[in-house]
Scaffold this motif. Structure first.
Motif, PDB file in Angstrom:
ATOM      1  N   ASP A   8     -35.947 -14.716  25.603  1.00  0.00           N
ATOM      2  CA  ASP A   8     -36.990 -15.252  26.479  1.00  0.00           C
ATOM      3  C   ASP A   8     -37.658 -14.102  27.217  1.00  0.00           C
ATOM      4  O   ASP A   8     -36.979 -13.217  27.747  1.00  0.00           O
ATOM      5  N   ALA A   9     -38.996 -14.127  27.265  1.00  0.00           N
ATOM      6  CA  ALA A   9     -39.732 -13.033  27.906  1.00  0.00           C
ATOM      7  C   ALA A   9     -40.592 -13.488  29.072  1.00  0.00           C
ATOM      8  O   ALA A   9     -41.267 -12.666  29.704  1.00  0.00           O
ATOM      9  N   SER A  10     -40.591 -14.764  29.384  1.00  0.00           N
ATOM     10  CA  SER A  10     -41.432 -15.261  30.465  1.00  0.00           C
ATOM     11  C   SER A  10     -40.939 -14.806  31.832  1.00  0.00           C
ATOM     12  O   SER A  10     -39.736 -14.764  32.088  1.00  0.00           O
ATOM     13  N   ALA A  11     -41.880 -14.504  32.722  1.00  0.00           N
ATOM     14  CA  ALA A  11     -41.535 -14.162  34.095  1.00  0.00           C
ATOM     15  C   ALA A  11     -41.094 -15.396  34.877  1.00  0.00           C
ATOM     16  O   ALA A  11     -40.441 -15.283  35.916  1.00  0.00           O
ATOM     17  N   ARG A  12     -41.447 -16.567  34.389  1.00  0.00           N
ATOM     18  CA  ARG A  12     -41.018 -17.811  35.026  1.00  0.00           C
ATOM     19  C   ARG A  12     -39.560 -18.088  34.645  1.00  0.00           C
ATOM     20  O   ARG A  12     -39.223 -18.091  33.457  1.00  0.00           O
ATOM     21  N   VAL A  50     -35.147 -11.115  28.602  1.00  0.00           N
ATOM     22  CA  VAL A  50     -35.859  -9.905  29.011  1.00  0.00           C
ATOM     23  C   VAL A  50     -36.914 -10.207  30.065  1.00  0.00           C
ATOM     24  O   VAL A  50     -37.421  -9.290  30.720  1.00  0.00           O
ATOM     25  N   GLY A  51     -37.244 -11.492  30.241  1.00  0.00           N
ATOM     26  CA  GLY A  51     -38.196 -11.856  31.283  1.00  0.00           C
ATOM     27  C   GLY A  51     -37.628 -11.658  32.672  1.00  0.00           C
ATOM     28  O   GLY A  51     -38.305 -11.164  33.581  1.00  0.00           O
ATOM     29  N   GLN A  52     -36.354 -12.021  32.840  1.00  0.00           N
ATOM     30  CA  GLN A  52     -35.701 -11.886  34.133  1.00  0.00           C
ATOM     31  C   GLN A  52     -34.926 -10.575  34.270  1.00  0.00           C
ATOM     32  O   GLN A  52     -34.716 -10.089  35.378  1.00  0.00           O
ATOM     33  N   LYS A 113     -42.748  -5.802  25.804  1.00  0.00           N
ATOM     34  CA  LYS A 113     -43.134  -4.487  25.267  1.00  0.00           C
ATOM     35  C   LYS A 113     -42.015  -3.484  25.500  1.00  0.00           C
ATOM     36  O   LYS A 113     -41.726  -2.643  24.630  1.00  0.00           O
ATOM     37  N   ALA A 114     -41.361  -3.558  26.659  1.00  0.00           N
ATOM     38  CA  ALA A 114     -40.222  -2.676  26.916  1.00  0.00           C
ATOM     39  C   ALA A 114     -39.099  -2.953  25.932  1.00  0.00           C
ATOM     40  O   ALA A 114     -38.412  -2.030  25.474  1.00  0.00           O
TER      41      ALA A 114
END
Length: 230
Positions: A8-12, A50-52, A113-114
């Protein structure tokens, strides 16, 4: 038994089916994984948020360490590459990678991207030899039969191929390019749209994406992993 890597990559931090301000991509990846696990309960699932908890961005020290031959690395180099090594190990173990990647300003989130920068590793996921005739680069994961599934969400609409603003969509294309460089060429994608409108069009798009996720899981379980699902 197969291995599924769930990213999961969302900032939410929460899912939109459980929280009004939650993430649509987290909703879609969770649906995919839950349906997959119901069909194949013995499979291993690796989760990476990876989002959190985004990977450390590449630094000069990271580059120095990564491009030093393993047998010549100093202790600090192994420390700098430890997180990258863990991410690469997960990717190598996975048969299916399902990644929730929302569109942020026409491309993937910086967190993802990281992640890509950490898994594109010389000697581990791609090869490089200056003396090699022709192309000095080659993928190292080609023979593994991996499949990438990208589940995305977009604020506007019309980003699909042959639609009004397809030329502004740099999510699927950039992610697919990076993974293809490593040798992962089997690719699937589903996306919801209209998030910024927050009306019935968003709900219809989410319902359509939910249905497409269900159909995709059913197809993959019935074909890609059929011998092991029996």
């Amino acid at each position: 038994m197969a291995t599924l890597l769930h990213i999961d990559a969302s900032a939410r931090p929460r899912r939109s089916d459980q929280d009004r301000f939650g993430s649509h991509t987290r909703r879609l990846t969770a649906r995919f994984v839950e349906r997959w696990a119901a069909a194949r309960p013995r499979d291993r699932i690796i989760y990476r948020d990876v989002g959190q908890s985004p990977p450390q961005p590449v630094t000069g020290r990271w580059i120095h360490a990564a491009f030093t031959k393993p047998e010549q690395r100093e202790p600090w180099m192994h420390e700098v590459l430890a997180e990258s090594d863990a991410l690469v190990d997960e990717l190598i173990e996975a048969d299916v990678i399902v990644a929730g990647i929302p569109m942020y300003n026409f491309g993937p989130p910086a967190q993802f991207k990281a992640y890509i920068d950490n898994i594109v590793r010389v000697g581990r996921t791609f090869g490089f030899d200056r003396t090699r005739p022709g192309d000095p680069y080659w993928p190292l994961l080609t023979e593994h039969g991996k499949r990438l599934v990208v589940l995305s969400s977009r604020g506007d609409y019309g980003y699909n191929e042959n639609e009004r603003i397809h030329h502004l969509n740099h999510v699927e294309s950039s992610v697919r390019t990076a993974f293809r460089y490593l040798g992962i060429t089997a690719f699937e994608s589903i996306a919801s749209e209209y998030d910024e409108f927050a009306d019935e069009r968003l709900q219809a798009s989410l319902a359509r994406a939910d249905s497409e996720v269900d159909a995709l899981v059913d197809r993959l379980v019935a074909t890609v992993m059929l011998p092991e699902a029996a």
